[in-house]
Design a protein around this motif. Structure first.
Motif, PDB file in Angstrom:
ATOM      1  N   PHE A  78       2.062 -11.453  52.448  1.00  0.00           N
ATOM      2  CA  PHE A  78       3.089 -10.806  51.636  1.00  0.00           C
ATOM      3  C   PHE A  78       3.211  -9.339  52.041  1.00  0.00           C
ATOM      4  O   PHE A  78       2.214  -8.701  52.389  1.00  0.00           O
ATOM      5  N   VAL A 133       7.476 -12.794  52.143  1.00  0.00           N
ATOM      6  CA  VAL A 133       6.481 -13.374  53.034  1.00  0.00           C
ATOM      7  C   VAL A 133       6.969 -13.137  54.459  1.00  0.00           C
ATOM      8  O   VAL A 133       8.121 -13.426  54.786  1.00  0.00           O
ATOM      9  N   LEU A 157       1.721 -18.340  48.323  1.00  0.00           N
ATOM     10  CA  LEU A 157       2.302 -19.127  49.407  1.00  0.00           C
ATOM     11  C   LEU A 157       1.418 -20.346  49.585  1.00  0.00           C
ATOM     12  O   LEU A 157       0.203 -20.224  49.779  1.00  0.00           O
ATOM     13  N   ILE A 210       6.963 -20.720  48.213  1.00  0.00           N
ATOM     14  CA  ILE A 210       6.442 -19.536  47.526  1.00  0.00           C
ATOM     15  C   ILE A 210       6.592 -19.802  46.035  1.00  0.00           C
ATOM     16  O   ILE A 210       7.687 -20.147  45.565  1.00  0.00           O
TER      17      ILE A 210
END
Length: 851
Positions: A62, A73, A102, A112
Motif C-alpha cells: 500500500f 496498492v 490485500l 482489496i
C-alpha cells in the motif's frame, strides 16, 4: 537441578528450531500471497506489510502518493532511493479506509478489502488454490498449483512500460494493452493521455486524447524502431520488437543487460519517456522522449499534405496545396489538403519532358508514413529517382535516399536551427514556383548582385591607389608607421627592410605567394597593447614562451605569443606555425593576425579567445564553468570540422600532431578553435603518412604506431580526436584517470562499453542529457577512433558523417590501444627530454614503454 537445566536447554533448542523454521517459511513466502493470506495497510506505528520479488527487484504494498490520504496498492522498485511506482491496482478507486487488506478471496479473485467494500483487481474468478507472486520483472501473476499464469498485472498496465510488457491488441480476445497517464504527479487516477495501437492502422503507435490523435510513432521499420523515433535505432541498451501473428499484434522490448533498471512512462503532460537508473548519479537518466517539443508542440494530428507550425501551433497546408474542403480551413486534421496544380506526370506528360520541381523545406520532421530507403550515394540521383516516379511526393537525402510515396502525413515544423530539424524536398508543379513572391525574390537577387559588384570595383580602385602610393613612398624611402608592413610567410622576407625571420642559416622555403603575406606589427605597438608584457596580462606559458592578452589602439583584443629568448625550444615550431596557419582559413581554426620581428623578437599575434581553452572547463577545480551537453556537442562537431578541413580541404594536407583539450580555444560563443600548429606537418600530392625518429606530442593523445614506431598520418589526429571526445563526454583526463585497476580513461571506457554500462562514463554534471542515445553513439565513435590499428580507425570525413547523420550504421569498435596500460606516476607530465614547461613535447621512440 541438573534435570531442570537439561529441560530448559531442550526447550530453548526446540524454540530455536521452531523460530528458524518459521523465519524460513515467512522468508520463502515473502514474494507470494497464498489464498487466505493477506498484507495489510500500515497504521500510525506499524508500517505497511509488503511482499518483495525473489531477487529484491520490486516491492508490492500500500502507498499514499504525495502524502495524501488516498490509499492505493502498487508496485515500486525495491532499491531506488525515491519510491518509483510502476503499477497501480486501484487507480480508478482510491481508498481512504483505516483498515485495508490485500488478499485472494475464496473464489480466487485478487481483492482489496476496506471494511465492507471489496474491490476486485483481477477480472474473473480463478478458482481454488490460487497464489499471487511478484516476479523480478515487476509482473504480479496469479497462478494455480500447476504454476499456470491465470492473470497478470502486465496485462493491465498503468502509466509505466517495463521490459516484457506489451502495447498492442489481441485479435482473438479483443484485449487492448495501452498506457494511460496519471492525472497529475501525485494522483495516479486516469489522466488525459493514452498510448495505444489501432487495429485499423497496424504497425504504429499513437498518442491520443480521447478520440483525438496527438502524435504517432510512424510505422515500424521492419527491424528495430518506429520511423519517427530515431533514438530507438542503433542503441545498445534496448532490444525493441514488433510482434505480429494471427492472434495478436504488439510492441515490446527487452534489455541486453538485465541488471539495468529501465522503464518507459507516459507522463502527465502526454510525453513518452524512456529512462534508466544510474547508480553513479543516483538519478533517473532520460534516454529519449517523444513528442520532443512537449509544452510547445502541436497537440493535433495534421492530415495529408499539411504540417503543424511550431509558431502558430495549427495545421497549415503545404505550399502548393489547398484545404480539401472549405469547412476544414481551420481544421486540417480530417481531409487535409490537395494539390492546387497537378503534376506533369499526372497529366500524362512523359517523365523525360516533365517540368516538375522540388521545394526545399528546412526544419521539418520526417512524415509519419513509411519511407523507402534506397542506398544511393548521391543526392542528385535521389532527386532523379523521385522525379522519375510519379507516385513519389517527396524525398530527403541524409547519406541514404528516403522516398515518400502517396500522401504526406503529419509533418511538423521545428524551430529554426533545432538539431532535430530535417530537410525535405516536396515535389510540386513548375507553375507553383512562378509566383509574384518569386519574382520579387529574383529582383532582390539582381539588385544585391549589382550592389556587391559596385562595392568590389570601388574597393579594387582604392587598393590600386593605395599600393601605387606605397610603392612611390617605398622608392623614396619614406615608409612610416602609417603604412602597413607585410611579411611573406613563404620566404621570410618583409616588404619593408628585407629582414628574414629566423637565423642566417634558416631556410624558409622557396617561391612567393601573393596571398601568403601577414601584417607586420612593430614591437612598440605590441608592447603598448600588452602594457609592456605585464604579469597581469599574462595568460599562460608553454615551451615556446609566454602568451599575453593585449588590446590594440582600435580596441581589438589580441593574444600575443612571445618566443622565449632563454631557450631555443620553439623557434622551429614558431616558424612552422607561421608558415602553416597564415594560409589556413576556417571558422574552427584560430586566426593568426600578424607577427613582430623587431629587436630580435619573434612574436605571433592571434585573435583573442575570451573563454580561453577547453581544458579549463573540462578539468577545472570548480563546476561553475561546467559545460552543458548541447555546448559539448557543438564543441565536438566544431573540432571534427576543423580537423576535416586540415586533412581534406585545405591547400595542403596537414596533420596537427598535438590535438588536446588545452589546444582547443573557445570564443565568446563557446565555438571551438584548434590552435598551436607548432608541431603540425604538411603533405603534398597524395602523401598521407610519414616516419620520424623525433617524436613530438603529448602523452595520452599519441597513437601506438607513432609513439612506438614514429609513423604518423591523418589517422594520428583521428586517435587524438577519439581521446579528446572521451574526455569531453566524461569530464576526465585520459592520463589522469585512476580506478581500481589504475587504467587510463580508454581502458575504463572500454570496460563500461563491454559490460553495457557506458552511460556511467557520462560527466556527473550532465544529469539532464536530453538524448542518452546520442551520448552512447558518441562513445561508440570515440572508441572507433582509438582502435589500435590505424587502418581500422575512421577518417575525419567518416567521423563527421557519423556525428551528423544518425542513420549511419556504426560498426562495433575493437579494444582501444593502451587500454590495459597502467597510468604513469605523474599523469600530467609531458613527454619531453627537457625540464621546461612543454606545450611542445618530444621524446624518442626508444623511451616509450610497449604494451
Amino acid at each position: 537441578m541438573s534435570s531442570r537445566r537439561v529441560s530448559l536447554f531442550a526447550c530453548l533448542l526446540i524454540f530455536s528450531f521452531f523460530y528458524i523454521w518459521l523465519f524460513d517459511a515467512v522468508g520463502a513466502a515473502s514474494h507470494t500471497i497464498s489464498q487466505g493470506q493477506n498484507i495489510s495497510q500500515g497504521q500510525m506505528i506499524t508500517p505497511s506489510e509488503t511482499i518483495t520479488s525473489e531477487g529484491n527487484m520490486f516491492e508490492l504494498g500500500f502507498f499514499n502518493p504525495g502524502g495524501s490520504t488516498n490509499c492505493y496498492v502498487g508496485i515500486w522498485y525495491k532499491h531506488v532511493s525515491e519510491q518509483t511506482i510502476v503499477w497501480v491496482a486501484n487507480r480508478d478507486l482510491p481508498l481512504t479506509g483505516s483498515s485495508l487488506f490485500l488478499t485472494i478471496s475464496k473464489e480466487g479473485f485478487l481483492v482489496i478489502i476496506d471494511d465492507r467494500i471489496t474491490y476486485r483487481i483481477s477480472d474473473n474468478s480463478l478458482g481454488q488454490n490460487v497464489s499471487a507472486t511478484l516476479l523480478d520483472s515487476g509482473n504480479l501473476v496469479l497462478r494455480n498449483d500447476n504454476f499456470d499464469i491465470l492473470w497478470e498485472s502486465f496485462d493491465n498496465p498503468s502509466h509505466t512500460f517495463l521490459p516484457g510488457m506489451k502495447v498492442g491488441y489481441s485479435r482473438k480476445t479483443g484485449k487492448v494493452w495501452s498506457l494511460k497517464s496519471w492525472k497529475d504527479a501525485q494522483d495516479p487516477s486516469l489522466g488525459s493521455f493514452e498510448i495505444k495501437m489501432d487495429p485499423k492502422q497496424p504497425n504504429e503507435v499513437f498518442l491520443v486524447r480521447g478520440s483525438e490523435i496527438l502524435w504517432r510513432s510512424g510505422v515500424w521499420n521492419g527491424k528495430s524502431a518506429f520511423v519517427s523515433i530515431p533514438e530507438m535505432r542503433l542503441n545498445y541498451i534496448f532490444n525493441y520488437s514488433l510482434i505480429e501473428d494471427e492472434n495478436e499484434t504488439y510492441f515490446t522490448y527487452s534489455l541486453y543487460d538485465s541488471s539495468v533498471l529501465s522503464r518507459a512512462i507516459l507522463d502527465v503532460s502526454g510525453q513518452v519517456k524512456q529512462i534508466s537508473w544510474l547508480e553513479s548519479t543516483v538519478s533517473w537518466n532520460l534516454f529519449w522522449a517523444q513528442p520532443r517539443d512537449i509544452g510547445q508542440r502541436c497537440d493535433i494530428f495534421c492530415g495529408k499534405f499539411s504540417f503543424c507550425s511550431s509558431y502558430k501551433l495549427t495545421c497549415q497546408c503545404l505550399h502548393g496545396f489547398v484545404p480539401s474542403k472549405q469547412q476544414l480551413q481551420q481544421d486540417l486534421s480530417g481531409g487535409g489538403c490537395v494539390r492546387r496544380t497537378t503534376l506533369d506526370c499526372e497529366n500524362s506528360i512523359p517523365v523525360n519532358k516533365s517540368q516538375d520541381r522540388f521545394l526545399r523545406m528546412d526544419d521539418m520532421t520526417y512524415p509519419a508514413v513509411a519511407s523507402r530507403v534506397v542506398k544511393i550515394q548521391d543526392a542528385k540521383d535521389c532527386r532523379l529517382l523521385c522525379l522519375d516516379n510519379c507516385n513519389c511526393s517527396a524525398y530527403a537525402y541524409n547519406g541514404s535516399c528516403l522516398i515518400w510515396n502517396g500522401d504526406i502525413l503529419n509533418l511538423r515544423q521545428r524551430p529554426k536551427k533545432d538539431p532535430d530539424g530535417r530537410t525535405i524536398y516536396l515535389k510540386l508543379a513548375a507553375s507553383e514556383f512562378q509566383s509574384p513572391e518569386g519574382s520579387k525574390t529574383f529582383l532582390w537577387v539582381i539588385v544585391t548582385v549589382v550592389a556587391i559588384t559596385v562595392l568590389l570595383l570601388s574597393a579594387s580602385c582604392v587598393m590600386y591607389h593605395w599600393r601605387k602610393r606605397l610603392r612611390m613612398r617605398e622608392t623614396r624611402g619614406l615608409i612610416t608607421s602609417e603604412d602597413i608592413l607585410l611579411f611573406d610567410v613563404d620566404t621570410g622576407i618583409t616588404n619593408g627592410n628585407g629582414e628574414i625571420f629566423g637565423s642566417e642559416n634558416s631556410n624558409w622555403g622557396t617561391g612567393r605567394r601573393k596571398d601568403a603575406w601577414l601584417p607586420l606589427f612593430s614591437f612598440a605597438s605590441v608592447s603598448l597593447a600588452t602594457d609592456n608584457f605585464s604579469i597581469e596580462n599574462k595568460l599562460g606559458e608553454g615551451g615556446f614562451g609566454p602568451v599575453y592578452k593585449g588590446k590594440l589602439l582600435n580596441g581589438q583584443q589580441i593574444a600575443v605569443k612571445r618566443l622565449s629568448r632563454r631557450s631555443r625550444q620553439g623557434l622551429e615550431e614558431l616558424r612552422n606555425e607561421t608558415m602553416l596557419i597564415a594560409k589556413l582559413q576556417h571558422r574552427n581554426l584560430v586566426r593568426l593576425l600578424g607577427c613582430c620581428l623587431e629587436q630580435g623578437e619573434k612574436i605571433l599575434i592571434y585573435e583573442y579567445m575570451p573563454n580561453k581553452s577547453l581544458d579549463l572547463f573540462l578539468f577545472g577545480a570548480t563546476t561553475e564553468n561546467s559545460l552543458g551537453w548541447a555546448t559539448r556537442v557543438r564543441i565536438i562537431e566544431g573540432i571534427a570540422q576543423g580537423l576535416l578541413y586540415l586533412h581534406q580541404y585545405s591547400r595542403m594536407r596537414i596533420i596537427h600532431r598535438d590535438l588536446k583539450a588545452s589546444n582547443v580555444l573557445l570564443d565568446g560563443n563557446m565555438n571551438p578553435k584548434i590552435s598551436d600548429f607548432g608541431l603540425a606537418r604538411m603533405f603534398g600530392g597524395d602523401e598521407s603518412q610519414a616516419n620520424t625518429n623525433h617524436i613530438v606530442g603529448t602523452y595520452g593523445y599519441m597513437p601506438p604506431e607513432y609513439a612506438l614506431g614514429g609513423l604518423f598520418s591523418i589517422k594520428s589526429d583521428v586517435f587524438s580526436f577519439g581521446v579528446l571526445l572521451l574526455e569531453i563526454i566524461s569530464g576526465r583526463k585520459n592520463t589522469g584517470f585512476y580506478n581500481s585497476n589504475s587504467l587510463h580513461l580508454l581502458g575504463h571506457a572500454w570496460d563500461l562499453w563491454t559490460s553495457g554500462k557506458s552511460l556511467e562514463l557520462m560527466d556527473p554534471s550532465l544529469r539532464d542529457v536530453s538524448s542518452a542515445n546520442q551520448l552512447l553513439r558518441y562513445i561508440n565513435i570515440a572508441l572507433l577512433c582509438v582502435q589500435e590499428s590505424a587502418t581500422e580507425r575512421p577518417t575525419m570525413s567518416d567521423v563527421v558523417s557519423m556525428l551528423s547523420n544518425e542513420l549511419t550504421v556504426l560498426p562495433s569498435p575493437k579494444q582501444p590501444a593502451f587500454s590495459n596500460v597502467r597510468s604513469v606516476g605523474n599523469p600530467n607530465a609531458c613527454l619531453s627530454s627537457r625540464g621546461e614547461n612543454c606545450s611542445v613535447n618530444e621524446v624518442t621512440a626508444s623511451v616509450m614503454e610497449p604494451r
